[in-house]
Scaffold this active site. Structure first.
Site, mmCIF file in Angstrom:
data_model
loop_
_atom_site.group_PDB
_atom_site.id
_atom_site.type_symbol
_atom_site.label_atom_id
_atom_site.label_comp_id
_atom_site.label_asym_id
_atom_site.label_seq_id
_atom_site.Cartn_x
_atom_site.Cartn_y
_atom_site.Cartn_z
ATOM 1 N N GLY A 131 0.823 -1.208 0.000
ATOM 2 C CA GLY A 131 0.000 0.000 0.000
ATOM 3 C C GLY A 131 0.852 1.250 0.000
ATOM 4 N N GLY A 149 -0.423 4.516 0.171
ATOM 5 C CA GLY A 149 -1.167 5.696 0.605
ATOM 6 C C GLY A 149 -0.406 6.442 1.685
ATOM 7 N N GLY A 150 -1.123 7.256 2.449
ATOM 8 C CA GLY A 150 -0.470 8.100 3.448
ATOM 9 C C GLY A 150 0.286 7.324 4.500
ATOM 10 N N GLY A 159 1.371 4.069 4.408
ATOM 11 C CA GLY A 159 2.474 3.301 3.838
ATOM 12 C C GLY A 159 3.660 4.170 3.491
ATOM 13 N N PHE A 204 -14.337 21.665 12.730
ATOM 14 C CA PHE A 204 -14.726 20.377 12.172
ATOM 15 C C PHE A 204 -15.672 19.689 13.137
ATOM 16 C CE2 PHE A 204 -13.512 17.078 9.033
ATOM 17 C CZ PHE A 204 -13.176 17.912 7.961
ATOM 18 N N GLN A 206 -18.500 3.937 9.242
ATOM 19 C CA GLN A 206 -18.976 5.315 9.308
ATOM 20 C C GLN A 206 -19.652 5.733 8.009
ATOM 21 O OE1 GLN A 206 -16.226 8.974 9.393
ATOM 22 N NE2 GLN A 206 -16.961 8.807 11.498
ATOM 23 N N HIS A 241 -20.643 8.904 6.019
ATOM 24 C CA HIS A 241 -20.371 10.344 5.974
ATOM 25 C C HIS A 241 -21.673 11.051 5.631
ATOM 26 C CE1 HIS A 241 -18.607 14.221 5.094
ATOM 27 N NE2 HIS A 241 -17.420 13.771 5.487
ATOM 28 N N LEU A 274 -17.733 12.272 -2.218
ATOM 29 C CA LEU A 274 -17.658 12.941 -0.922
ATOM 30 C C LEU A 274 -17.631 14.454 -1.047
ATOM 31 C CD1 LEU A 274 -17.083 12.791 2.185
ATOM 32 C CD2 LEU A 274 -14.653 12.761 1.583
ATOM 33 N N GLU A 320 -16.420 17.406 5.182
ATOM 34 C CA GLU A 320 -16.973 18.021 6.383
ATOM 35 C C GLU A 320 -16.473 19.462 6.531
ATOM 36 O OE1 GLU A 320 -16.525 16.609 10.894
ATOM 37 O OE2 GLU A 320 -17.559 15.200 9.589
ATOM 38 N N ARG A 363 -20.077 12.621 12.962
ATOM 39 C CA ARG A 363 -20.687 12.126 11.726
ATOM 40 C C ARG A 363 -21.818 11.136 11.948
ATOM 41 N NH1 ARG A 363 -15.007 11.486 8.336
ATOM 42 N NH2 ARG A 363 -14.646 13.736 8.129
ATOM 43 N N HIS A 365 -18.282 5.523 4.248
ATOM 44 C CA HIS A 365 -17.074 6.329 4.077
ATOM 45 C C HIS A 365 -15.828 5.699 4.692
ATOM 46 C CE1 HIS A 365 -14.627 9.898 3.685
ATOM 47 N NE2 HIS A 365 -14.515 10.048 4.996
ATOM 48 N N ARG A 381 -15.328 7.376 14.033
ATOM 49 C CA ARG A 381 -14.123 8.221 13.910
ATOM 50 C C ARG A 381 -14.474 9.699 13.897
ATOM 51 N NH1 ARG A 381 -11.825 10.798 9.806
ATOM 52 N NH2 ARG A 381 -12.896 9.650 8.141
#
Length: 602
Positions: free
Chosen positions: A19, A21-22, A24, A124, A245, A247, A257, A260, A291, A358, A403
């Site tokens: 992976g 993504g952020g 990894g 948020f 979750q 959203h 999406l 938020e 959420r 989400h 979350r």
């Protein structure tokens, strides 16, 4: 064509990360900077990983725009997760938050700025000052493209640090030896169709979420739960999978999406009567409640006939009062999404939205260092040597049952870095690779060859679509015991169909049909874990709202049906037996007093 050990090559690395993504890439950066030989596998080019879709911000108590500190962030996260999160790891994450944000800033992350040059922070949902008294500005943002900016920043740093990327590769199975230690992964190179055994001292799963088990999802098509499927097949349980979750603001009919951050900047939700209805449900935080709370409120408005549109099946998100200048500066992507997916100019008219799946709060159980843990010998947190998991595919349990917005990107950074640091130390004390077992390839070769031999089986995407419609119907925003029980039966039937998937195209080069068939085997693991775990939890908590238990007779004073006497515990689903075990929630933080469970009001 058949796959054999003889035509499977072996490659060796210090660490293999599945992976890009952020999480990894934050981990791989830590490892590459320490001089380790790191391989990062990704089904897509790294900057197309799903982290790129995160919009709103990274939660951190910098206090740049209003009074804030990590104690308030800690409180909001515990309360937002409806007391199912482990308070020791929540404290760790909230205390580390400012450090990882400043790390990103020093790497060149293009945060929006205040007039004095500090990082811009927006309000948020669920983020408050002074333990819930008022909203606070805590989301560190780069317009509404925060995940995009973060992913590109991390990729650039990894390139500079000589991280090795294997692009368009799909990891298939974990390799465990006789001691139960993980010593590598098997993987498919999509371009050639060749299979490899990647031998490593440590393996990290950073494969993101599995939101594609639902029909209406904000998730990318690549989010098929590959890491969870690999873990489940290797005998590792999946934790808290009943908690998904929704959203509040997915574009109606499209699922795309809307961050938020819209509501953080001042957007409001209105019903068919033009009423800002969240004032009734959450008089203090209104549209900035967590959420799960907002999603249920929206669903209630629709159920009671106050939905909008010809079928009264959506709610309107109103942004035009913010002014075109603010929208173009702070929410440029939302403006584009309105045009492209709803044919709406949000500077002039509201946009139709519905709660959309989400994020998964559950995943592969881990500790504070990202090490995967299982129950063994009376120990609820026995470490699986050589295996780590970070990001959305993991469950270190900072998110609990729901979350808090902005804590997803924060989770990636904090635990990606923590796991990277731990592997660096692990590598210092592990000079040699453990040998690959003789049966290292057996499971993978059996899976691939079964597909090769089943030309007349069912098409994988037909089954995938049936999984999605089943999950949408039986594990939605509001659940009932009857629908969940029926869902358990339906998913079990779908698993039998997955075992009979066929492959009509047997070519090797970029055979996407083979990849899809392998992905469906991961989807069914996640779907069954979700359905069985949900049906077993006889209470309401966070995102798991069951109408049967909203006002239980045996616990008439329970907050919205939450049962802290019997259900303040984590579920663990075991694939091999399709059964559950449990372990307690850790209520004791590292250095501060426990926040005891209480009614969630906003």
């Amino acid at each position: 064509m058949s796959y054999t050990k003889e035509n499977t090559a072996v490659r060796k690395f210090d660490v293999v990360i599945v992976g890009a993504g952020g999480s990894g890439m934050r981990a791989s950066l830590q490892l590459a900077r320490a001089g380790l030989n790191v391989a990062v596998l990704s089904k897509v080019f790294p900057t197309r990983s799903h982290t790129v879709a995160a919009q709103g911000g990274i939660g951190a108590s910098l206090g740049n725009m209003s009074e804030d500190n990590w104690h308030f962030h800690f409180y909001d996260t515990v309360k937002g997760g409806d007391w199912l999160g482990d308070q020791d790891v929540i404290e760790f994450m909230c205390r580390e938050a400012p450090h990882v944000v400043y790390d990103l800033e020093h790497m060149g992350m293009p945060f929006d700025r205040n007039a004095d040059g500090t990082i811009y922070q927006r309000p948020f949902g669920g983020h408050t000052a002074n333990y819930g008294e008022k909203p606070v500005q805590r989301a560190c943002a780069a317009a509404d493209r925060t995940g995009h900016a973060m992913l590109h920043t991390l990729y650039q740093q990894n390139v500079a640090s000589n991280t090795t990327f294997f692009v368009e590769w799909m990891a298939l199975d974990l390799i465990r030896d006789a001691d139960g230690d993980v010593v590598g992964v098997t993987a498919l190179e999509m371009e050639t169709g060749d299979v490899y055994a990647l031998h490593a001292k440590a393996v990290m799963l950073a494969t993101g979420g599995a939101g594609r088990i639902f029909a209406a999802s904000t998730n990318a098509y690549i989010n098929t739960g590959d890491g969870l499927g690999m873990a489940a097949r290797a005998g590792i349980p999946l934790q808290d999978m009943e908690f998904w979750q929704f959203h509040p603001t997915g574009v109606a009919g499209a699922g795309v999406l809307l961050t938020e951050g819209c509501r953080g900047e001042g957007a409001i939700l209105i019903n068919s009567e033009g009423e800002r209805f969240m004032e009734r449900y959450a008089p203090t935080l209104k549209d900035l409640a967590p959420r799960d709370f907002v999603s249920r409120s929206m669903d209630q408005e629709i159920k009671e006939g106050r939905g909008c549109g010809p079928n009264k099946d959506y709610i309107l998100l109103k942004l035009d009062h913010l002014g075109a200048d603010t929208i173009h500066k702070r929410l440029p992507s939302v403006y584009e999404i309105g045009h492209n997916f709803a044919n709406v100019d949000i500077t002039k008219e509201p946009i139709p939205v519905v709660p959309t799946i989400h994020y998964q709060m559950g995943g592969i159980p881990t500790n504070i260092h990202g090490q995967v843990v299982v129950q063994a010998g009376g120990d609820d947190n026995h470490v699986v040597n050589g295996l780590y998991a970070v990001g959305e595919c993991s469950c270190v349990s900072v998110h609990g049952a729901n979350r808090l917005g902005t804590n997803s990107l924060l989770d990636l950074l904090v635990f990606g870095k923590a796991a990277g640091d731990h592997i660096v130390e692990f590598n210092k004390h592990t000079p040699h690779h453990k040998p690959l077992p003789a049966d290292a390839l057996d499971m993978t070769l059996a899976r691939l060859n079964r597909l090769e031999e089943a030309s007349d089986g069912e098409y994988a995407q037909t089954i995938a679509n049936d999984i999605r419609s089943t999950m949408q119907s039986h594990a939605g925003v509001f659940r009932t015991q009857a629908t969940m029980d029926e869902g358990v039966v339906r998913v079990a039937e779908l698993r039998e169909r997955v075992n009979k998937v066929g492959l009509k195209d047997h070519s090797k080069i970029f055979n996407t049909a083979r990849v899809e068939a392998l992905e469906v085997e991961n989807l069914i693991e996640v779907a069954q874990a979700t359905m069985v775990s949900a049906a077993a939890r006889k209470e309401c908590r966070g995102a798991h709202t069951v109408e049967d238990y909203e006002h239980p007779a045996d616990h008439p004073t329970a907050p919205l049906g939450r049962d802290d006497v019997n259900w303040l515990k984590h579920t663990l689903w075991h694939s091999q037996t399709n059964s559950l075990s449990y372990k307690p929630v850790r209520l004791k933080p590292l250095s501060v007093e426990t926040i005891p469970p209480k009614v969630r009001t906003f």
